[in-house]
Each structure stands twice: as C-alpha cells, then as structure tokens.
Design a protein around this motif. Structure first.
Motif, PDB file in Angstrom:
ATOM      1  N   GLU A 117       0.836  -1.206   0.000  1.00 50.22           N
ATOM      2  CA  GLU A 117       0.000   0.000   0.000  1.00 50.22           C
ATOM      3  C   GLU A 117       0.871   1.256   0.000  1.00 50.22           C
ATOM      4  OE1 GLU A 117      -2.979  -0.334  -0.618  1.00 50.22           O
ATOM      5  OE2 GLU A 117      -3.507  -2.346   0.040  1.00 50.22           O
ATOM      6  N   PHE A 118       1.992   1.220   0.730  1.00 50.77           N
ATOM      7  CA  PHE A 118       2.934   2.339   0.731  1.00 50.77           C
ATOM      8  C   PHE A 118       3.430   2.602  -0.690  1.00 50.77           C
ATOM      9  CE2 PHE A 118       7.414   3.687   0.791  1.00 50.77           C
ATOM     10  CZ  PHE A 118       7.353   4.849   1.552  1.00 50.77           C
ATOM     11  N   GLN A 119       3.857   1.545  -1.370  1.00 52.00           N
ATOM     12  CA  GLN A 119       4.350   1.667  -2.745  1.00 52.00           C
ATOM     13  C   GLN A 119       3.273   2.272  -3.657  1.00 52.00           C
ATOM     14  OE1 GLN A 119       7.195  -2.351  -2.601  1.00 52.00           O
ATOM     15  NE2 GLN A 119       5.389  -2.314  -3.884  1.00 52.00           N
ATOM     16  N   THR A 120       2.041   1.806  -3.489  1.00 48.00           N
ATOM     17  CA  THR A 120       0.942   2.271  -4.331  1.00 48.00           C
ATOM     18  C   THR A 120       0.689   3.759  -4.143  1.00 48.00           C
ATOM     19  OG1 THR A 120      -0.104   0.090  -4.203  1.00 48.00           O
ATOM     20  CG2 THR A 120      -1.502   1.926  -4.894  1.00 48.00           C
ATOM     21  N   MET A 121       0.656   4.216  -2.886  1.00 50.23           N
ATOM     22  CA  MET A 121       0.390   5.628  -2.617  1.00 50.23           C
ATOM     23  C   MET A 121       1.528   6.520  -3.105  1.00 50.23           C
ATOM     24  SD  MET A 121      -1.707   5.607   1.002  1.00 50.23           S
ATOM     25  CE  MET A 121      -0.921   4.220   1.807  1.00 50.23           C
ATOM     26  N   ILE A 122       2.762   6.046  -2.995  1.00 56.64           N
ATOM     27  CA  ILE A 122       3.899   6.825  -3.507  1.00 56.64           C
ATOM     28  C   ILE A 122       3.782   6.977  -5.022  1.00 56.64           C
ATOM     29  CG2 ILE A 122       6.403   6.780  -3.892  1.00 56.64           C
ATOM     30  CD1 ILE A 122       5.566   7.662  -1.062  1.00 56.64           C
ATOM     31  N   CYS A 123       3.400   5.915  -5.711  1.00 58.18           N
ATOM     32  CA  CYS A 123       3.221   5.988  -7.161  1.00 58.18           C
ATOM     33  C   CYS A 123       2.146   7.007  -7.531  1.00 58.18           C
ATOM     34  CB  CYS A 123       2.855   4.615  -7.734  1.00 58.18           C
ATOM     35  SG  CYS A 123       4.231   3.447  -7.787  1.00 58.18           S
ATOM     36  N   GLU A 124       1.050   7.021  -6.766  1.00 55.57           N
ATOM     37  CA  GLU A 124      -0.031   7.965  -7.046  1.00 55.57           C
ATOM     38  C   GLU A 124       0.414   9.410  -6.843  1.00 55.57           C
ATOM     39  OE1 GLU A 124      -3.351   6.815  -4.674  1.00 55.57           O
ATOM     40  OE2 GLU A 124      -3.862   5.090  -5.932  1.00 55.57           O
ATOM     41  N   LEU A 125       1.204   9.649  -5.802  1.00 54.36           N
ATOM     42  CA  LEU A 125       1.664  11.009  -5.518  1.00 54.36           C
ATOM     43  C   LEU A 125       2.690  11.502  -6.523  1.00 54.36           C
ATOM     44  CD1 LEU A 125       2.004  10.918  -1.617  1.00 54.36           C
ATOM     45  CD2 LEU A 125       0.540  12.469  -2.917  1.00 54.36           C
ATOM     46  N   THR A 126       3.596  10.622  -6.943  1.00 55.69           N
ATOM     47  CA  THR A 126       4.711  11.040  -7.805  1.00 55.69           C
ATOM     48  C   THR A 126       4.384  10.967  -9.289  1.00 55.69           C
ATOM     49  OG1 THR A 126       5.611   8.786  -7.794  1.00 55.69           O
ATOM     50  CG2 THR A 126       6.433  10.323  -6.109  1.00 55.69           C
ATOM     51  N   GLY A 127       3.329  10.212  -9.643  1.00 58.14           N
ATOM     52  CA  GLY A 127       3.018  10.020 -11.055  1.00 58.14           C
ATOM     53  C   GLY A 127       3.944   9.031 -11.728  1.00 58.14           C
ATOM     54  N   MET A 128       4.579   8.157 -10.943  1.00 62.75           N
ATOM     55  CA  MET A 128       5.498   7.166 -11.485  1.00 62.75           C
ATOM     56  C   MET A 128       4.861   5.779 -11.487  1.00 62.75           C
ATOM     57  SD  MET A 128       7.898   9.242 -12.178  1.00 62.75           S
ATOM     58  CE  MET A 128       9.317   8.249 -12.646  1.00 62.75           C
ATOM     59  N   ALA A 129       5.477   4.847 -12.224  1.00 66.56           N
ATOM     60  CA  ALA A 129       4.895   3.516 -12.406  1.00 66.56           C
ATOM     61  C   ALA A 129       5.251   2.550 -11.279  1.00 66.56           C
ATOM     62  CB  ALA A 129       5.344   2.929 -13.743  1.00 66.56           C
ATOM     63  N   VAL A 130       6.453   2.707 -10.695  1.00 63.22           N
ATOM     64  CA  VAL A 130       6.957   1.737  -9.726  1.00 63.22           C
ATOM     65  C   VAL A 130       7.574   2.473  -8.536  1.00 63.22           C
ATOM     66  CG1 VAL A 130       8.537  -0.201  -9.353  1.00 63.22           C
ATOM     67  CG2 VAL A 130       7.513   0.144 -11.612  1.00 63.22           C
ATOM     68  N   ALA A 131       7.350   1.950  -7.330  1.00 61.85           N
ATOM     69  CA  ALA A 131       8.017   2.483  -6.134  1.00 61.85           C
ATOM     70  C   ALA A 131       8.498   1.317  -5.294  1.00 61.85           C
ATOM     71  CB  ALA A 131       7.075   3.367  -5.325  1.00 61.85           C
ATOM     72  N   ASN A 132       9.610   1.519  -4.585  1.00 64.07           N
ATOM     73  CA  ASN A 132      10.115   0.424  -3.746  1.00 64.07           C
ATOM     74  C   ASN A 132       9.519   0.487  -2.345  1.00 64.07           C
ATOM     75  OD1 ASN A 132      11.574   2.296  -2.269  1.00 64.07           O
ATOM     76  ND2 ASN A 132      13.577   1.515  -2.826  1.00 64.07           N
ATOM     77  N   SER A 133       9.947  -0.445  -1.492  1.00 66.69           N
ATOM     78  CA  SER A 133       9.323  -0.600  -0.178  1.00 66.69           C
ATOM     79  C   SER A 133       9.817   0.400   0.852  1.00 66.69           C
ATOM     80  CB  SER A 133       9.569  -2.020   0.339  1.00 66.69           C
ATOM     81  OG  SER A 133      10.948  -2.239   0.546  1.00 66.69           O
ATOM     82  N   SER A 134      10.632   1.336   0.460  1.00 65.91           N
ATOM     83  CA  SER A 134      11.184   2.414   1.284  1.00 65.91           C
ATOM     84  C   SER A 134      12.703   2.308   1.330  1.00 65.91           C
ATOM     85  CB  SER A 134      10.629   2.450   2.714  1.00 65.91           C
ATOM     86  OG  SER A 134      11.192   1.428   3.523  1.00 65.91           O
ATOM     87  N   MET A 135      13.321   3.408   1.769  1.00 73.34           N
ATOM     88  CA  MET A 135      14.770   3.467   1.956  1.00 73.34           C
ATOM     89  C   MET A 135      15.041   4.203   3.261  1.00 73.34           C
ATOM     90  SD  MET A 135      16.138   3.923  -1.931  1.00 73.34           S
ATOM     91  CE  MET A 135      17.665   3.120  -1.531  1.00 73.34           C
ATOM     92  N   TYR A 136      16.328   4.312   3.618  1.00 72.03           N
ATOM     93  CA  TYR A 136      16.659   4.868   4.930  1.00 72.03           C
ATOM     94  C   TYR A 136      16.157   6.296   5.104  1.00 72.03           C
ATOM     95  CZ  TYR A 136      19.544   0.736   5.505  1.00 72.03           C
ATOM     96  OH  TYR A 136      19.963  -0.563   5.610  1.00 72.03           O
ATOM     97  N   ASP A 137      16.386   7.148   4.107  1.00 69.04           N
ATOM     98  CA  ASP A 137      15.894   8.525   4.156  1.00 69.04           C
ATOM     99  C   ASP A 137      15.978   9.119   2.754  1.00 69.04           C
ATOM    100  OD1 ASP A 137      18.603   9.148   3.743  1.00 69.04           O
ATOM    101  OD2 ASP A 137      18.950   9.632   5.851  1.00 69.04           O
ATOM    102  N   GLY A 138      15.546  10.372   2.630  1.00 68.64           N
ATOM    103  CA  GLY A 138      15.537  11.006   1.322  1.00 68.64           C
ATOM    104  C   GLY A 138      16.925  11.196   0.737  1.00 68.64           C
ATOM    105  N   GLY A 139      17.919  11.481   1.587  1.00 68.76           N
ATOM    106  CA  GLY A 139      19.286  11.707   1.100  1.00 68.76           C
ATOM    107  C   GLY A 139      19.895  10.471   0.483  1.00 68.76           C
ATOM    108  N   THR A 140      19.771   9.321   1.145  1.00 66.94           N
ATOM    109  CA  THR A 140      20.339   8.091   0.592  1.00 66.94           C
ATOM    110  C   THR A 140      19.565   7.640  -0.639  1.00 66.94           C
ATOM    111  OG1 THR A 140      19.062   6.826   2.220  1.00 66.94           O
ATOM    112  CG2 THR A 140      21.362   7.246   2.737  1.00 66.94           C
ATOM    113  N   ALA A 141      18.250   7.884  -0.663  1.00 64.27           N
ATOM    114  CA  ALA A 141      17.456   7.549  -1.845  1.00 64.27           C
ATOM    115  C   ALA A 141      17.944   8.352  -3.051  1.00 64.27           C
ATOM    116  CB  ALA A 141      15.976   7.819  -1.587  1.00 64.27           C
TER     117      ALA A 141
END
Length: 449
Positions: A117-141
C-alpha cells in the motif's frame, strides 16, 4: 526489584573469561597492538544509583525544546506536521513494531500488504509507475538514484543543483566516490536552479540532472523547462527529489517526464524526533523497474485464487547477485513506511490536497505579515511552505532570542551557503495557528530592529 540494565560483576567477568578460555582481559586483547590501546581510565562520572541516574537524565531531557510547548518555524528537511492519532496505535502493535524485514513472505502477509500500500500511494503522488518498499531517508534515496543513472547510461557526469538540500548533496558526494562519478554543482539564481549554467554544462556525457521540487529554498523549480533541456541529450535522466506532501497539490514530477523521483515521507506520520529516523521513497518508470535498489512487494494470487503478497524481482539484491547487484541496500524503513501509509490513508486523497493547500496559504500569510512589518522577504517566485527572509543581524543570535520567547526560529542559511549571511529559511506548516504566526512576526520584528 526490576532492573533496567544488568551490571557486570567481577564474578560475571571471570565466568565469561573462563567460558571463552582465557585467563584475563589482557590476554583477551593481546592481538590488539599496545600503541592503539587507551592507556588511561575512561573519563566517566562516579557510579550512582538507578534512581539518581533517572533524575539526572530527566533533568537533561527537560532542557530540550519540544514541539508541544514551542511553536516551530524550522523546516529545512524536518517538519512539524499533523499526525493522526491512529498512526501510533497501528505502529505500536507488536506484529508491526517487532517485525524484522520480511524475508519469509508467506508468513508476513500483513507486513507485505502494508508495504504494498505504501508503494501504491507513492506511485499515485509522484506520477510514477513503480516504487520500492522504502529506503533509509531522502538523502540516501537520492544518492542511490544518482548511481543508478550512471549505471544505466554508462556515463559519469552528474549535474546537481545547489538548490538541493546541502546534506543530500553531501550524501551524493560520498556515494559518488566508489564509482568515480564527476559531480558538477549548478548554482542557484534568485532561489532557483540557474538554467543558463545548466544548459551550458549539459552535454552527451551527462548521466543525469538532479533537482529538488520544491527546492531547499522552498521555491518550485520549472520542471517543464528543465526536462526540455534534459531531453535534448540522448539517454540523460531527470532525477527529482520531492516533498510528497507538496505533491498532493503540485503537478507530480512524473507528468513532467522525470525518470526517477525520490524523497522523504517524514511529512506523513513521522515526528521530528531530533532529526531521525526518517523514511525515504524511490519511484521510477517501468523501464527501470529491475534496477530499483531496495525491495519491491508485488501482488499475486495463490493456487486457490486468494490474493497474496510476495517480495519480487529479488535478483537485484546483493544476497543473490553479490557484487553485480543494483545496490547493497536490502533492508528498509518498514515501520516508518507503515506510519506514513497509515497517515496518508487516514488523511485521504482529498485531505492531503487540503493539507498541502493549508501549508501554502499559511506560508503566504506569514510572508505578507513579515513584509508588512518591514522584514525583507527575498522569496519572489512560486513557493510551497518555506520562504527566505533577510535579517539585520546574526541568524544564530536571533534564534537564541526567539527560543527564550518559546519560538523555534528558522534555518540559518549561512551554514550551507556562505553568500547568504543573515538569511533565514522559515517554514510554515498547516498546524501553525494565526496567533503563532503573528507572535513570530512580532518577536522577529522586535529583535531584528
């Protein structure tokens, strides 16, 4: 009597040494060269009782300024937002709170569904096709995105906007050392990435252009213009670091042609908590799906046709591909990702848009009040919830005086941008009331003179 920790007695020490087959601590450390050993006792306080220790630690903790008693106008990557009460109730459940990374997906369906569900909502917000299960923080991503762009394009030159969070740029520099990437920083001009410099540096050797949207100064980069420049070069990628709350109102980077969108979900359900931990997200086009670092959760059906969830495309990971893996990241911020998922779900699609709009409205009210009080606001173009003000004295000194009034002031931009001496980055979120904004403007005006 219940102890919060167990002290090590001499009897314990002797028993442990006997168990491992050595006679003394000196023998245990015999392989460590004497010249690198500490030759004196540690500078520790005299031992005390647990009761006295608790009192001392509580007194130290009470010196901290907290966001319950203080109103905060400090942003710069960590924000004071509304967190629905349901978030703590859900993430405190033992099934989630103590769960490790789900290596056995057949027995971790609840955890895997939450990540899906996290991946799905991130895709909806960003307009992208695929999202991963999360990363440590925005900087490392963001740094992982840079490395991925180089690996995909087989190019080494990376153009990074100086209007990106300075700490994220530092992480990029660290990650770039291994693959020997050439990091070229593009200056900022009037709070935005200098497009003239970007155009002059952009060439066929450029792997990616990296921008932040909204950027570190709170301003909204012209992604359509930037993407037109990037598209002139074959294979060059556009990487965007985005505040996901802002994307509840702004046009998502995916609609402007971004190849990779990353960011930090601290704005959804994760308290400021002195700067961490956070939760990074990583979203891409379908073309890059097999190169995404971290873990992906997929939806499927079992042999009985029942909906289920599995870890998928694991050939990207180092425990299978070793040195040929996309990344050495195999873990994630599952608990914080869950907090963000619960927050996004409870606030809802329309609620997130309204929340983003409130940030924009209140920041604009603050800007107008600051200008009316005679304080110089240098932010001119479109912005989200942060503005830059120019003050007459030291920002650090002004913040110390604001703190005495129960107000956490903005970020001192001179710390990362020496040319911006006396400039403060002020954040105004949806939970700042009119009274708090007015009090901040009055106190800042009085101190500024």
């Amino acid at each position: 009597m219940e102890f919060r920790y167990l002290p090590m007695t001499e009897a314990d020490k002797k028993e442990m040494l006997a168990t491992i087959g050595v006679d003394s601590t000196e023998e245990l450390f015999s392989d460590i060269p004497k010249q690198v050993r500490l030759k004196k006792d540690l500078d520790l306080k005299v031992p005390t009782s647990e009761v006295e220790l608790k009192k001392e630690l509580a007194a130290m903790a009470n010196k901290n300024a907290n966001l319950v008693e203080y109103s905060s106008f400090l942003g710069a990557g960590v924000y004071d937002h509304y967190i629905p009460s349901v978030v703590d109730h859900v993430i405190s459940r033992s099934e989630f709170y103590t769960a490790y990374t789900p290596y056995q997906p057949e027995i971790s369906q609840g955890e895997l569904q939450a990540i899906f569900e996290f991946q799905t909502m991130i895709c909806e917000l960003t307009g992208m096709a695929v999202a991963n299960s999360s990363m440590y923080d925005g900087g490392t991503a963001l740094a992982e995105a840079v490395n991925l762009s180089s690996a995909m394009t087989r190019k080494k030159k990376i153009l990074v906007s100086k209007a990106i969070h300075p700490e994220s740029r530092a992480v990029i520099d660290s990650y770039a050392k291994g693959p020997n990437l050439e990091i070229i920083e593009i200056d900022h001009k009037n709070g935005l990435t200098d497009l003239d410099q970007l155009a002059s540096e952009l060439d066929e050797d450029t792997a990616s252009v990296v921008v932040q949207y909204p950027n570190f100064f709170g301003q909204i980069e012209p992604l359509e213009q930037i993407n037109k420049l990037v598209s002139q070069q074959k294979k060059t990628m556009l990487i965007t670091s985005s505040n996901p709350l802002a994307l509840g109102y702004l046009t998502p980077p995916g609609e402007f042609g971004a190849d990779i969108v990353v960011g930090d979900t601290q704005v959804f359900g994760i308290p400021a908590q002195f700067g961490g931990p956070h939760c990074g997200y990583f979203a891409t086009t379908e073309k890059l799906m097999r190169k995404v670092p971290g873990r992906l959760v997929g939806q499927t059906k079992d042999e009985d046709g029942v909906r289920g969830f599995v870890l998928t495309l694991q050939a990207r990971e180092q425990h299978i591909r070793r040195d040929k893996a996309t990344s050495n990241i195999c873990s994630n911020q599952a608990l914080n990702a869950l907090a963000s998922s619960v927050a996004m779900s409870s606030i809802g699609k329309h609620g997130i848009k309204k929340m983003a709009k409130l940030n924009m409205q209140k920041a604009r009210y603050a800007k107008q009040q600051l200008q009316d009080s005679g304080i110089s606001v240098t932010t001119e173009g479109p912005f989200f919830n942060e503005i830059v003000v120019k003050l007459n004295g030291s920002v650090t000194a002004i913040n110390e005086q604001l703190l005495e009034k129960g107000i956490v002031g903005g970020y001192d931009l001179e710390r990362a941008y020496p040319e911006l001496k006396g400039h403060m980055l002020v954040a105004v979120t949806e939970i700042r009331s009119k009274a708090e904004i007015d009090a901040f403007v009055k106190e800042l005006g009085d101190i500024n003179g």
